[in-house]
Design an enzyme around this catalytic site. Structure first.
Site, mmCIF file in Angstrom:
data_model
loop_
_atom_site.group_PDB
_atom_site.id
_atom_site.type_symbol
_atom_site.label_atom_id
_atom_site.label_comp_id
_atom_site.label_asym_id
_atom_site.label_seq_id
_atom_site.Cartn_x
_atom_site.Cartn_y
_atom_site.Cartn_z
ATOM 1 N N LYS A 1 0.964 -1.168 0.019
ATOM 2 C CA LYS A 1 -0.075 0.039 0.044
ATOM 3 C C LYS A 1 0.923 1.323 0.060
ATOM 4 O O LYS A 1 1.794 1.304 0.755
ATOM 5 C CB LYS A 1 -0.855 0.065 1.198
ATOM 6 C CG LYS A 1 -1.958 1.037 1.280
ATOM 7 C CD LYS A 1 -2.783 0.816 2.554
ATOM 8 C CE LYS A 1 -3.878 2.034 2.511
ATOM 9 N NZ LYS A 1 -4.829 1.723 3.835
ATOM 10 N N SER B 1 -9.943 -0.809 6.994
ATOM 11 C CA SER B 1 -9.357 -0.573 5.903
ATOM 12 C C SER B 1 -8.473 -1.964 5.221
ATOM 13 O O SER B 1 -8.186 -1.922 4.111
ATOM 14 C CB SER B 1 -8.506 0.644 5.716
ATOM 15 O OG SER B 1 -9.156 1.801 5.916
ATOM 16 N N SER C 1 -9.958 1.541 3.014
ATOM 17 C CA SER C 1 -8.739 2.284 1.720
ATOM 18 C C SER C 1 -7.831 1.461 1.221
ATOM 19 O O SER C 1 -7.127 1.977 0.315
ATOM 20 C CB SER C 1 -8.326 3.565 2.796
ATOM 21 O OG SER C 1 -7.207 2.927 3.777
#
Length: 489
Positions: A82, A181, A157
């Site tokens: 990420k 997330s 996210s």
């Protein structure tokens, strides 16, 4: 490996075995993934940055290690990150214009640990800006699409991390979880996602959103892969003051195929208003399977659950408003042009650099911390947070773990909730309490909806009993049997 199996279809542990037997080279594996990324990622849009040269160099180094017998569990395994994790010499944007050109001079501890094992880093993955969102539509660059239906969101996210695993353009990924997330995109993308106990994985080098809630965790094809990746990143780190010094067990050894004798708590507050019919049926079916196989299901109560979302949206924005003060055009990333004085430079840089959702949360957080409102909002929310954690601690006196839905509905359409922030916030209603309490939890694929979209089930463990999540998640996976074939792309 059969003639009909693609390298990119293999799990992490299957790849590990073939690399050890020298039936595949790390370079072959890296090339296969880079080729698939070039073919598939233009449709899915999971990557912000592909580090092709770095991946090939690391793959060559991994092959040399394997030849010398210097092998770790992740040697030669292609992993993507990420874009909120600092990577030395590689752009780290947090999917924000304000950090578009930021290149960190150091690696996050988790990245350093992956590199230390000889993992191959494929690139950096899309996300909601500064991890604020539930759909990956808040990225400043482009939205990521769900591999199971390209018209739907992948969750957020860590949407890029979930989509990359489901699209087989990364063998495994790391995400971060502040209010769900990792688990919510794992549920929407049909992959396994785990949020470890707060303090179990170092946050050093994770760009902070809400420091008391953020946690890094694995997103993988199955629970065994999750255990292997967790083994690599978990453990004490003196560079993170919240890192816990207790030793970590071998999570792969916690894998089990049985739930016999396990007491599983079912919180009644999670099965009411707001839970979609398809998700309720899927989770009820999962409960029946566990019971048929020897688990004892016990109704429990988490009485302050209804206050969790409101509490989270005081605490998280308050911490975000403080953490994001550093992005002012002086030290990091973007600096606006055409300003007259210092104050105008600050205003123009932050106005141009941050997106609408980040600005909304900075304003909410600043307001709740402002003079005259601190006691009414932040202090009160902190008190409620303590009560929510106590609910869980009491519940674990009656059960070994807790089963809940992950998200109220399967993945929704791109754009469907963009104009309604409250509805978007409610996407995390079943995951937020776990972050407030600092507990470990895992999302495991359960079934497909009528529209062919994955639905996950969440298992929550007691603090620093992350192995309980691996045990029950792995056992459920074995009882459930093979999940649906990966989506064609």
């Amino acid at each position: 490996m059969s003639a009909n199996t693609e390298i990119t279809d293999l799990t992490l542990w299957q790849l590990r075995e073939l690399l050890l037997k020298k039936e595949l080279s790390a370079k072959d594996v890296a090339k296969a993934y880079l080729e698939r990324i070039s073919l598939v990622d233009p449709k899915v849009k999971a990557y912000i940055t592909v580090t092709e040269d770095l991946a090939l160099k690391q793959a060559e180094e991994a092959d040399n290690r394997i030849l010398k017998g210097d092998v770790e569990p992740l040697t030669g395994i292609p992993i993507a990150l990420k874009d909120v994790l600092c990577t030395k010499g590689v752009q780290t944007t947090c999917a924000s214009k304000i950090l578009e050109n930021f290149v960190p001079p150091y690696d996050a501890t988790v990245v350093k640990r992956l590199k230390g094992q000889g993992a191959v880093i494929l690139g950096k993955l899309n996300m909601d800006e500064f991890a604020m969102g539930s759909s990956t539509e808040n990225s400043a660059f482009f939205p990521t699409k769900n591999p199971w239906n390209l018209e739907c969101i992948p969750g957020g996210s860590s949407g890029g991390s979930g989509a990359a695993v489901a699209a087989r353009i990364a063998c495994a990924t790391l995400g971060s979880d502040t209010g769900g997330s990792i688990r919510q995109p794992a549920s929407h993308c049909g992959v396994v996602g785990m949020k470890p106990t707060y303090g179990r994985v170092s946050r050093y080098g994770l760009v902070a959103f809400a420091s008391s809630l953020d946690q890094i965790g694995p997103m993988t094809r199955d629970v065994r892969d999750c255990a292997i990746l967790l083994n690599a990143i978990a453990g004490y780190d003196p560079k993170d003051s919240t890192s816990h010094p207790s030793p970590c067990p071998d999570y792969e050894k916690a894998l089990s195929h049985t739930v016999s004798g396990l007491k599983i708590g079912i919180p009644k507050e999670y099965f009411g208003q707001g839970l979609g019919d398809e998700v309720e049926k899927a989770v009820t079916k999962a409960m029946a399977l566990l019971k048929e196989n020897g688990a004892e299901l016990k109704e429990i109560s988490l009485p302050h659950t209804e206050y969790a979302v409101a509490t989270y949206y005081i605490i998280a924005p308050a911490e975000a408003s403080s953490n994001l003060m550093r992005y002012d055009g002086v030290k990091y990333g973007l600096r606006a042009e055409g300003y007259k004085d210092l104050l105008e430079m600050y205003k123009m840089t932050r106005s141009q650099g941050f997106g609408p959702e980040v600005k909304r949360r900075i304003m909410l957080g600043t307001y709740s911390l402002s003079s005259g409102y601190y006691d009414a909002y932040y202090k009160k929310a902190s008190q409620v947070r303590t009560v929510i954690r106590k609910d869980f601690i009491e519940a674990f006196k009656e059960c070994d773990c807790i089963l809940t839905p992950v998200a109220p509905t399967p993945a929704f359409k791109l754009g469907e909730k963009l104009d309604d922030p409250l509805q978007m916030y409610l996407s995390d209603i079943f995951t937020i309490p776990v972050n407030l309490a600092g507990l470990p939890a895992i999302s495991v694929p359960c079934t497909l909806s009528n529209d062919g979209l994955p639905i996950g089930v969440q298992f929550v463990g007691p603090p620093f009993k992350d192995e309980v999540c691996i045990h029950v998640g792995g056992a459920f996976e074995a009882i459930r049997g093979p999940f649906a074939p990966w989506p064609e792309l």
